[in-house]
Design an enzyme around this catalytic site. Structure first.
Site, short mmCIF file in Angstrom:
data_model
loop_
_atom_site.label_atom_id
_atom_site.label_comp_id
_atom_site.label_asym_id
_atom_site.label_seq_id
_atom_site.Cartn_x
_atom_site.Cartn_y
_atom_site.Cartn_z
N VAL A 22 22.39 46.76 117.04
CA VAL A 22 22.24 47.57 118.28
C VAL A 22 22.99 46.52 119.46
O VAL A 22 22.43 45.53 119.86
CB VAL A 22 20.60 47.74 118.65
CG1 VAL A 22 20.60 48.31 119.99
CG2 VAL A 22 19.95 48.32 117.72
N PRO A 23 24.14 47.03 119.87
CA PRO A 23 25.22 46.02 120.37
C PRO A 23 24.84 45.60 121.94
O PRO A 23 25.53 46.13 122.61
CB PRO A 23 26.32 46.97 120.43
CG PRO A 23 25.88 48.33 120.28
CD PRO A 23 24.80 48.40 119.90
N CYS A 24 23.92 44.80 122.09
CA CYS A 24 23.33 44.20 123.29
C CYS A 24 24.34 43.40 123.79
O CYS A 24 24.40 43.19 125.02
CB CYS A 24 22.01 43.71 123.25
SG CYS A 24 21.83 42.50 121.94
N HIS A 25 25.39 42.87 123.15
CA HIS A 25 26.39 41.68 123.63
C HIS A 25 27.30 42.49 124.31
O HIS A 25 28.15 41.99 125.01
CB HIS A 25 26.95 41.42 122.20
CG HIS A 25 27.75 42.14 121.52
ND1 HIS A 25 26.83 42.76 120.43
CD2 HIS A 25 28.98 42.55 121.22
CE1 HIS A 25 27.71 43.65 119.84
NE2 HIS A 25 29.17 43.26 120.09
N ARG A 26 27.54 44.09 124.48
CA ARG A 26 28.46 44.80 125.17
C ARG A 26 28.09 45.08 126.54
O ARG A 26 28.62 45.77 126.97
CB ARG A 26 28.60 46.08 124.36
CG ARG A 26 29.23 45.98 122.85
CD ARG A 26 29.67 47.01 122.22
NE ARG A 26 30.09 46.99 120.83
CZ ARG A 26 29.60 47.76 119.90
NH1 ARG A 26 29.26 48.79 119.94
NH2 ARG A 26 30.34 47.19 118.72
#
Length: 153
Positions: free
Chosen positions: A117-121
């Site tokens: 779940v790409p929270c780094h984006r």
């Protein structure tokens, strides 16, 4: 609960599953192993491919448990494609939660499935990296964004 830890370019990554759903990813933390399940092995394979730059999305059954606000934010995170970013404010608006960047940041920071779940984006509205709760923090976030070819400040 089932656990599997493997080595990655980011250090150890621990995967957590319950009832045939992936429930957690811990970057930089090694947890005790249980017997590897097919789901955990599939998650390890997909994360390894992602970290090698050969995978851009994940196909895994996920279980995200949080408040209604957190779950709305985590759902909106999953819609951000590989190589793209959003601001905290834009993410809140997409999730139907208005302009509350600090509250959105809190929910992003509590994401139990980083990378998948790409929270780094998520970046600040001016394109700066403001924080990351996984691994070594901002250096880990930069590594992931660099992998995806993202420009940031």
């Amino acid at each position: 609960m089932d656990h599997l830890t493997f080595e990655s370019p980011l250090g150890p990554i621990s995967l957590h599953a319950h009832d045939d759903h992936l429930t957690g990813v811990s970057i930089g933390i090694a947890h005790a192993h249980s017997a590897p399940t097919p789901l955990l092995l599939r998650a390890q394979e997909q994360l390894t491919e992602y970290l090698q730059g050969t995978r851009t999305s994940f196909n895994l059954p996920l279980q995200l448990s949080g408040t209604a606000f957190q779950e709305a934010i985590w759902s909106a995170l999953q819609e951000i494609p590989y190589g793209r970013t959003e601001s905290y404010q834009a993410l809140g608006e997409k999730a139907g939660r208005g302009k509350a960047p600090r509250a959105v940041g809190g929910a992003v920071g509590r994401n139990p499935l980083p990378i998948i779940v790409p929270c780094h984006r998520i970046l600040a509205s001016d394109g700066r990296i403001t924080g990351y709760s996984g691994g070594e923090g901002i250096p880990t976030k930069k590594w992931l964004l660099d992998l995806e070819g993202v420009t940031y400040r």
